[in-house]
Scaffold this active site. Structure first.
Site, PDB file in Angstrom:
ATOM      1  N   TYR A  70       0.810  -1.212   0.000  1.00  0.00           N
ATOM      2  CA  TYR A  70       0.000   0.000   0.000  1.00  0.00           C
ATOM      3  C   TYR A  70       0.853   1.276   0.000  1.00  0.00           C
ATOM      4  O   TYR A  70       0.367   2.337   0.411  1.00  0.00           O
ATOM      5  CB  TYR A  70      -0.961  -0.010   1.189  1.00  0.00           C
ATOM      6  CG  TYR A  70      -2.226  -0.839   0.953  1.00  0.00           C
ATOM      7  CD1 TYR A  70      -3.107  -0.520  -0.072  1.00  0.00           C
ATOM      8  CD2 TYR A  70      -2.535  -1.924   1.762  1.00  0.00           C
ATOM      9  CE1 TYR A  70      -4.268  -1.258  -0.293  1.00  0.00           C
ATOM     10  CE2 TYR A  70      -3.704  -2.678   1.550  1.00  0.00           C
ATOM     11  CZ  TYR A  70      -4.558  -2.321   0.516  1.00  0.00           C
ATOM     12  OH  TYR A  70      -5.706  -3.050   0.304  1.00  0.00           O
TER      13      TYR A  70
ATOM     14  N   THR B   5     -15.460   1.328  -2.978  1.00  0.00           N
ATOM     15  CA  THR B   5     -14.610   1.209  -1.784  1.00  0.00           C
ATOM     16  C   THR B   5     -15.437   1.305  -0.507  1.00  0.00           C
ATOM     17  O   THR B   5     -15.238   0.529   0.435  1.00  0.00           O
ATOM     18  CB  THR B   5     -13.553   2.344  -1.792  1.00  0.00           C
ATOM     19  OG1 THR B   5     -12.888   2.337  -3.059  1.00  0.00           O
ATOM     20  CG2 THR B   5     -12.543   2.161  -0.675  1.00  0.00           C
TER      21      THR B   5
ATOM     22  N   ARG C 200     -18.727  -6.020  -1.819  1.00  0.00           N
ATOM     23  CA  ARG C 200     -18.686  -5.068  -0.705  1.00  0.00           C
ATOM     24  C   ARG C 200     -20.088  -4.729  -0.208  1.00  0.00           C
ATOM     25  O   ARG C 200     -20.293  -4.544   0.991  1.00  0.00           O
ATOM     26  CB  ARG C 200     -17.890  -3.831  -1.105  1.00  0.00           C
ATOM     27  CG  ARG C 200     -16.379  -4.118  -1.099  1.00  0.00           C
ATOM     28  CD  ARG C 200     -15.588  -3.040  -1.778  1.00  0.00           C
ATOM     29  NE  ARG C 200     -14.153  -3.157  -1.545  1.00  0.00           N
ATOM     30  CZ  ARG C 200     -13.246  -2.478  -2.238  1.00  0.00           C
ATOM     31  NH1 ARG C 200     -13.628  -1.646  -3.205  1.00  0.00           N
ATOM     32  NH2 ARG C 200     -11.962  -2.631  -1.976  1.00  0.00           N
TER      33      ARG C 200
ATOM     34  N   ASN D  44     -13.202  -3.553   4.207  1.00  0.00           N
ATOM     35  CA  ASN D  44     -14.106  -3.722   3.067  1.00  0.00           C
ATOM     36  C   ASN D  44     -13.880  -5.004   2.269  1.00  0.00           C
ATOM     37  O   ASN D  44     -14.115  -5.053   1.070  1.00  0.00           O
ATOM     38  CB  ASN D  44     -14.073  -2.464   2.187  1.00  0.00           C
ATOM     39  CG  ASN D  44     -12.685  -2.164   1.656  1.00  0.00           C
ATOM     40  OD1 ASN D  44     -11.747  -2.926   1.894  1.00  0.00           O
ATOM     41  ND2 ASN D  44     -12.559  -1.082   0.919  1.00  0.00           N
TER      42      ASN D  44
HETATM   43  P1  RTP Z   1      -8.253  -1.660  -2.693  1.00  0.00           P
HETATM   44  O1  RTP Z   1      -7.004  -0.918  -3.130  1.00  0.00           O
HETATM   45  O2  RTP Z   1      -8.106  -2.282  -1.321  1.00  0.00           O
HETATM   46  O3  RTP Z   1      -8.718  -2.624  -3.730  1.00  0.00           O
HETATM   47  O4  RTP Z   1      -9.455  -0.625  -2.535  1.00  0.00           O
HETATM   48  P2  RTP Z   1      -9.847   0.581  -3.492  1.00  0.00           P
HETATM   49  O5  RTP Z   1      -8.970   0.614  -4.696  1.00  0.00           O
HETATM   50  O6  RTP Z   1     -11.325   0.488  -3.701  1.00  0.00           O
HETATM   51  O7  RTP Z   1      -9.560   1.816  -2.551  1.00  0.00           O
HETATM   52  P3  RTP Z   1      -8.197   2.682  -2.364  1.00  0.00           P
HETATM   53  O8  RTP Z   1      -8.542   4.107  -2.556  1.00  0.00           O
HETATM   54  O9  RTP Z   1      -7.093   2.096  -3.177  1.00  0.00           O
HETATM   55  O10 RTP Z   1      -7.895   2.463  -0.822  1.00  0.00           O
HETATM   56  C1  RTP Z   1      -7.222   1.321  -0.386  1.00  0.00           C
HETATM   57  C2  RTP Z   1      -7.861   0.796   0.877  1.00  0.00           C
HETATM   58  O11 RTP Z   1      -7.619   1.705   1.939  1.00  0.00           O
HETATM   59  C3  RTP Z   1      -8.692   1.639   2.852  1.00  0.00           C
HETATM   60  N1  RTP Z   1      -9.302   2.958   2.985  1.00  0.00           N
HETATM   61  N2  RTP Z   1      -9.670   3.437   4.139  1.00  0.00           N
HETATM   62  N3  RTP Z   1     -10.677   5.102   6.194  1.00  0.00           N
HETATM   63  C4  RTP Z   1     -10.728   5.526   4.929  1.00  0.00           C
HETATM   64  O12 RTP Z   1     -11.211   6.578   4.613  1.00  0.00           O
HETATM   65  C5  RTP Z   1     -10.188   4.650   3.905  1.00  0.00           C
HETATM   66  N4  RTP Z   1     -10.124   4.930   2.614  1.00  0.00           N
HETATM   67  C6  RTP Z   1      -9.560   3.841   2.035  1.00  0.00           C
HETATM   68  C7  RTP Z   1      -9.701   0.654   2.313  1.00  0.00           C
HETATM   69  O13 RTP Z   1      -9.447  -0.623   2.885  1.00  0.00           O
HETATM   70  C8  RTP Z   1      -9.381   0.654   0.845  1.00  0.00           C
HETATM   71  O14 RTP Z   1      -9.831  -0.518   0.244  1.00  0.00           O
END
Ligand code: RTP
Ligand code: MG
Length: 140
Positions: A51, A93, A104, A114
């Site tokens: 990450y 997300t 989700r 999530n």
């Molecule tokens: P992922 O990378 O896990 O597939 O999820 P994503 O693309 O839908 O979302 P991303 O923006 O890449 O964020 C990665 C992961 O960070 C956590 N998150 N927490 N507390 C918050 O506001 C927040 N925002 C993001 C989530 O686990 C997200 O999947």
């Protein structure tokens, strides 16, 4: 269209609630094939590397804590248009904004916890798969 691969993680909230089979059923019903799969405990270093793109974000510490809080299942998924298809199957997300029928919407507890990760581009899929799998771990 040629077959494509994407990288998936069933996150600790999925393993904790014994939902890995239920999530895999949604993945397979969508026409994606699980061609590599391993259950691991992510180290802090692995989570921080994975990450790294989010390291300046306010939720980074929480995210690394969560991803190392229990076992995860890392997967390679294969299918036509697999990257975009899996993003669609995962849903938004934030589960409150996720469409009906998505993983989700059905299973996620919060924006942080999530249930699944899926690569956001074919280039990132290659990088992410290489972080966790060798060719010998994948059988298509
Ligand atoms: P992922 O990378 O896990 O597939 O999820 P994503 O693309 O839908 O979302 P991303 O923006 O890449 O964020 C990665 C992961 O960070 C956590 N998150 N927490 N507390 C918050 O506001 C927040 N925002 C993001 C989530 O686990 C997200 O999947
Ligand atoms: Mg992402």
């Amino acid at each position: 269209m040629a077959l494509e691969r994407t990288f998936s993680i069933l996150k600790p909230d999925a393993t904790r609630r014994n939902l890995t089979g239920a999530v895999n059923a949604v993945i397979e019903a969508a026409g994606l094939r699980i061609v590599g799969q391993r259950r691991i405990r992510m180290t802090r270093e692995q989570a921080e590397t994975f990450y790294a793109v989010h390291k300046e974000r306010p939720f980074f510490g929480e995210l690394v804590e969560f991803m190392t809080s229990g076992p995860v299942v890392v997967q390679v998924l294969e299918g036509e248009n697999a990257v975009a298809k899996y993003r669609e199957v995962m849903g938004a997300t934030n589960p409150a904004q996720a469409a009906e029928g998505t993983i989700r919407k059905q299973f996620a507890e919060s924006v942080g916890e999530n249930t699944v990760h899926g690569s956001d581009s074919a280039d990132n899929a290659k990088i992410e798969i290489a972080q966790f799998f060798t060719d010998a771990d994948i059988a298509a």
